[in-house]
Motif scaffolding. Sequence first.
Motif, PDB file in Angstrom:
ATOM      1  N   ASN A   9      52.648  27.603  41.908  1.00 35.68           N
ATOM      2  CA  ASN A   9      52.661  26.480  42.850  1.00 35.68           C
ATOM      3  C   ASN A   9      51.284  26.247  43.468  1.00 35.68           C
ATOM      4  O   ASN A   9      51.148  26.005  44.658  1.00 35.68           O
ATOM      5  N   MET A  33      60.176  33.653  45.855  1.00 33.79           N
ATOM      6  CA  MET A  33      60.519  32.296  45.414  1.00 33.79           C
ATOM      7  C   MET A  33      61.992  32.275  45.014  1.00 33.79           C
ATOM      8  O   MET A  33      62.332  32.280  43.830  1.00 33.79           O
ATOM      9  N   ARG A  73      55.179  26.446  38.009  1.00 29.61           N
ATOM     10  CA  ARG A  73      55.625  25.614  39.124  1.00 29.61           C
ATOM     11  C   ARG A  73      57.114  25.809  39.265  1.00 29.61           C
ATOM     12  O   ARG A  73      57.869  25.690  38.302  1.00 29.61           O
ATOM     13  N   THR A  74      57.530  26.144  40.468  1.00 31.23           N
ATOM     14  CA  THR A  74      58.941  26.330  40.787  1.00 31.23           C
ATOM     15  C   THR A  74      59.419  25.125  41.600  1.00 31.23           C
ATOM     16  O   THR A  74      58.619  24.282  42.005  1.00 31.23           O
ATOM     17  N   GLU A  76      60.171  25.108  44.577  1.00 28.26           N
ATOM     18  CA  GLU A  76      59.492  25.117  45.878  1.00 28.26           C
ATOM     19  C   GLU A  76      58.140  24.407  45.819  1.00 28.26           C
ATOM     20  O   GLU A  76      57.653  23.916  46.837  1.00 28.26           O
ATOM     21  N   GLY A  77      57.537  24.377  44.652  1.00 24.98           N
ATOM     22  CA  GLY A  77      56.219  23.784  44.512  1.00 24.98           C
ATOM     23  C   GLY A  77      56.221  22.299  44.210  1.00 24.98           C
ATOM     24  O   GLY A  77      55.160  21.709  43.990  1.00 24.98           O
ATOM     25  N   ARG A  80      55.369  17.664  48.271  1.00 21.89           N
ATOM     26  CA  ARG A  80      53.972  17.498  48.663  1.00 21.89           C
ATOM     27  C   ARG A  80      53.905  16.987  50.092  1.00 21.89           C
ATOM     28  O   ARG A  80      54.530  15.986  50.426  1.00 21.89           O
TER      29      ARG A  80
END
Length: 162
Positions: A9, A33, A73-74, A76-77, A80
């Motif tokens: 992330n 995560m 990238r999970t 959570e990522g 923005r």
Amino acid sequence: MVQVKLQVNGQQVEREVEDRTLLVEFLRRELGMTGTHVGCDTTQCGACTVNLDGAAVKSCTVLAAQASGGSVRTVEGMERDGWLHAVQEAFVQCHGLQCGFCTPGMIMAIDYFLREKPASLDDEAIHTALEGNICRCTGYVNIIASVRHAARALYPELEVQP
């Protein structure tokens, strides 16, 4: 033990873990995560789907050491600056979840599908994109509606069925 270096992330992380540590375990235990879920440990359900170097992968089938040097990238990522990603927002707006257990994996699979900018967003293309991601609560109607909603938000120039 093996050194694992990843960008997760957008943040560089490095940990020493057992060589048999799965990527899903690394993300959950080492990094906290917990949005990446462990559903079956047999690649059947897709709850553990993340993006690894841009591709959707089931993190229960990848060793952390295999992913070392890569970018993950999970779910959570995806947001923005406090704003949900269009795919996440679509799942909220279209009620594409019930219990929510499969939702992070579904979102990551659909994010990959939509980033590839599919030529078609008909039922068959969406069903193919969701293969390997199982929801035990819904009939997929709202999940498919979520995919279409996200596609319209991301690519207003595409013809998307209602």
